[in-house]
Scaffold this active site. Sequence first.
Site, PDB file in Angstrom:
ATOM      1  N   GLU A  89       0.749  -1.270  -0.128  1.00 60.34           N
ATOM      2  CA  GLU A  89      -0.033   0.055   0.050  1.00 60.34           C
ATOM      3  C   GLU A  89       0.986   1.156  -0.064  1.00 60.34           C
ATOM      4  O   GLU A  89       1.978   1.098   0.610  1.00 60.34           O
ATOM      5  CB  GLU A  89      -0.833   0.214   1.559  1.00 60.34           C
ATOM      6  CG  GLU A  89      -1.861  -0.849   1.252  1.00 60.34           C
ATOM      7  CD  GLU A  89      -2.789  -0.950   2.569  1.00 60.34           C
ATOM      8  OE1 GLU A  89      -2.690   0.491   3.048  1.00 60.34           O
ATOM      9  OE2 GLU A  89      -3.428  -1.815   2.832  1.00 60.34           O
ATOM     10  N   CYS A 143       3.056   8.506   0.931  1.00 57.01           N
ATOM     11  CA  CYS A 143       3.486   7.514   2.101  1.00 57.01           C
ATOM     12  C   CYS A 143       3.814   6.327   1.580  1.00 57.01           C
ATOM     13  O   CYS A 143       3.034   5.598   0.565  1.00 57.01           O
ATOM     14  CB  CYS A 143       2.460   7.623   3.141  1.00 57.01           C
ATOM     15  SG  CYS A 143       2.534   6.088   4.425  1.00 57.01           S
ATOM     16  N   CYS A 203       4.573  -7.197   7.802  1.00 52.53           N
ATOM     17  CA  CYS A 203       5.409  -6.484   8.795  1.00 52.53           C
ATOM     18  C   CYS A 203       5.823  -7.711   9.999  1.00 52.53           C
ATOM     19  O   CYS A 203       4.634  -8.302  10.375  1.00 52.53           O
ATOM     20  CB  CYS A 203       4.881  -5.194   9.343  1.00 52.53           C
ATOM     21  SG  CYS A 203       5.917  -4.593  10.805  1.00 52.53           S
ATOM     22  N   CYS A 219       2.336  -4.778  16.404  1.00 57.40           N
ATOM     23  CA  CYS A 219       2.035  -3.839  17.108  1.00 57.40           C
ATOM     24  C   CYS A 219       0.381  -3.945  17.111  1.00 57.40           C
ATOM     25  O   CYS A 219      -0.136  -4.491  15.901  1.00 57.40           O
ATOM     26  CB  CYS A 219       2.169  -2.431  16.353  1.00 57.40           C
ATOM     27  SG  CYS A 219       3.646  -2.049  16.288  1.00 57.40           S
ATOM     28  N   CYS A 248      -2.147  -2.376  14.746  1.00 59.49           N
ATOM     29  CA  CYS A 248      -1.921  -2.107  13.244  1.00 59.49           C
ATOM     30  C   CYS A 248      -2.246  -3.134  12.347  1.00 59.49           C
ATOM     31  O   CYS A 248      -2.228  -4.546  12.935  1.00 59.49           O
ATOM     32  CB  CYS A 248      -0.472  -1.659  13.312  1.00 59.49           C
ATOM     33  SG  CYS A 248       0.109  -1.703  11.567  1.00 59.49           S
ATOM     34  N   CYS A 280      -3.039   2.139   8.212  1.00 59.38           N
ATOM     35  CA  CYS A 280      -1.933   1.309   7.694  1.00 59.38           C
ATOM     36  C   CYS A 280      -2.379  -0.214   7.195  1.00 59.38           C
ATOM     37  O   CYS A 280      -2.679  -1.023   8.386  1.00 59.38           O
ATOM     38  CB  CYS A 280      -0.883   1.271   8.801  1.00 59.38           C
ATOM     39  SG  CYS A 280       0.672   1.716   8.455  1.00 59.38           S
TER      40      CYS A 280
HETATM   41  N1  SAH Z   1       6.971   0.471  11.449  1.00 58.18           N
HETATM   42  C1  SAH Z   1       7.070   2.000  11.262  1.00 58.18           C
HETATM   43  C2  SAH Z   1       6.254   2.611  10.055  1.00 58.18           C
HETATM   44  C3  SAH Z   1       5.036   2.036   9.747  1.00 58.18           C
HETATM   45  S1  SAH Z   1       3.509   2.384  10.508  1.00 58.18           S
HETATM   46  C4  SAH Z   1       6.378   2.638  12.458  1.00 58.18           C
HETATM   47  O1  SAH Z   1       6.123   1.760  13.404  1.00 58.18           O
HETATM   48  O2  SAH Z   1       6.578   3.793  12.795  1.00 58.18           O
HETATM   49  C5  SAH Z   1       3.109   3.956  10.480  1.00 58.18           C
HETATM   50  C6  SAH Z   1       2.433   4.665  11.537  1.00 58.18           C
HETATM   51  O3  SAH Z   1       1.042   4.354  11.638  1.00 58.18           O
HETATM   52  C7  SAH Z   1       2.967   4.274  12.952  1.00 58.18           C
HETATM   53  O4  SAH Z   1       3.196   5.482  13.775  1.00 58.18           O
HETATM   54  C8  SAH Z   1       1.846   3.326  13.586  1.00 58.18           C
HETATM   55  O5  SAH Z   1       1.943   3.033  14.874  1.00 58.18           O
HETATM   56  C9  SAH Z   1       0.693   3.963  12.980  1.00 58.18           C
HETATM   57  N2  SAH Z   1      -0.542   3.253  13.160  1.00 58.18           N
HETATM   58  C10 SAH Z   1      -0.387   1.966  12.733  1.00 58.18           C
HETATM   59  N3  SAH Z   1      -1.841   1.291  12.935  1.00 58.18           N
HETATM   60  C11 SAH Z   1      -2.546   2.467  13.138  1.00 58.18           C
HETATM   61  C12 SAH Z   1      -3.970   2.858  13.518  1.00 58.18           C
HETATM   62  N4  SAH Z   1      -4.804   1.837  13.384  1.00 58.18           N
HETATM   63  N5  SAH Z   1      -4.212   4.042  13.910  1.00 58.18           N
HETATM   64  C13 SAH Z   1      -3.249   4.977  13.825  1.00 58.18           C
HETATM   65  N6  SAH Z   1      -2.001   4.858  13.673  1.00 58.18           N
HETATM   66  C14 SAH Z   1      -1.631   3.722  13.366  1.00 58.18           C
END
Ligand code: SAH
Length: 355
Positions: free
Chosen positions: A97, A110, A117, A121, A124, A338
Amino acid sequence: MPVITLEQINLMDLSLEETEQLVDRLGEPRYRAKQIFKWVHQKGVSDFAGMTDLPLGLREKLQAVSSVGLLAISARQQASDGTVKYLFNLTDGDAVESVFLPHDYGNSVCISSQAGCRMGCRFCASTIGGLVRNLTAGEMYAQVMGIAADTGQKIGSVVIMGSGEPMENLSQVLKFISLVTSPHGLNIGSRHITVSTCGVVPGIKQLAREKLQITLSVSLHAPNDEIRDRIMPINKKYPVKVLIEACREYISMTKRRVTFEYALIDNLNDSRENAIELGRLLKGMLCHVNLIPLNHVRERDFRRSRPARVRSFKDTLDRMGVPATVRKEMGADIDAACGQLRRRAAREQVMSGRR
Ligand code: SAH
């Protein structure tokens, strides 16, 4: 310098120096490399016949050993605010994406750095199916070129904040940065590039040593280990203190302001006490906090904080002198979080029996 083997090379993966090596091996004069590099990295031309300033013989030689790895768009969602989300097909079957974000001050893209990944988290969507593989620098570049071609717009900045953890694929991410900042490529200034990490400390330290003028963005999302452990497995390895120490080191080596991402999750990390603890943690640091109301992900239980909680969280940080903004929400009426579009495509494939 890496040695180029002459078998289906993706020209988008090659630096100018590597393109020179290729041209050498094809028995052509070196200056041709810059012309080729421009066709690929500036104009996004994939058809060798269109590379009109190259002699026919060279075009034929290139055609025999290489291709230009543009990626096909397999899905596209446009939001009412102009945000466009793309799903690009990779040549080996998976998809990644990317997002186009139009701003008054210039357009931003972006991009993803990995297919899937493995960081896990909890809020995510990108991590649900685990890691598939790292992307190459050329595959990251192709996302930018694909969006530039589709929108017909100039791209002013790039954020590596799509799916994947850039620090787990740092050599290709660094190569991508050098390609995208090249004056013979898109010539995007380092200051217009952001790399976002969930907090992989060795990667932050390595990036600091590169002394690039890019922005480091750290997905913090919690003011302490107790909360961060619950939502980000990486915190068990690199707890908050260790992470903040690495950020301080990054700032002192690069003199660059670090951004902390903080997704506000209802009743988990959004209380006044949480804001005060965050304020104490970051006070005096050369940093900025981006507050993001969580995007709801279908497969996850977490809910976003109510608007009043978001405002008061920001007010508390303001009073403590820690700069913070509530990130303007974009693409709210599409699968903005994401990894959501990729998840949807996978679900639809399952439903239609294609997988
Ligand atoms: N792995 C890297 C980059 C990809 S995630 C990182 O963790 O920074 C990009 C951003 O989106 C990160 O800040 C992540 O925590 C956030 N993110 C992921 N899922 C999300 C969600 N459901 N709502 C808001 N932010 C989210």
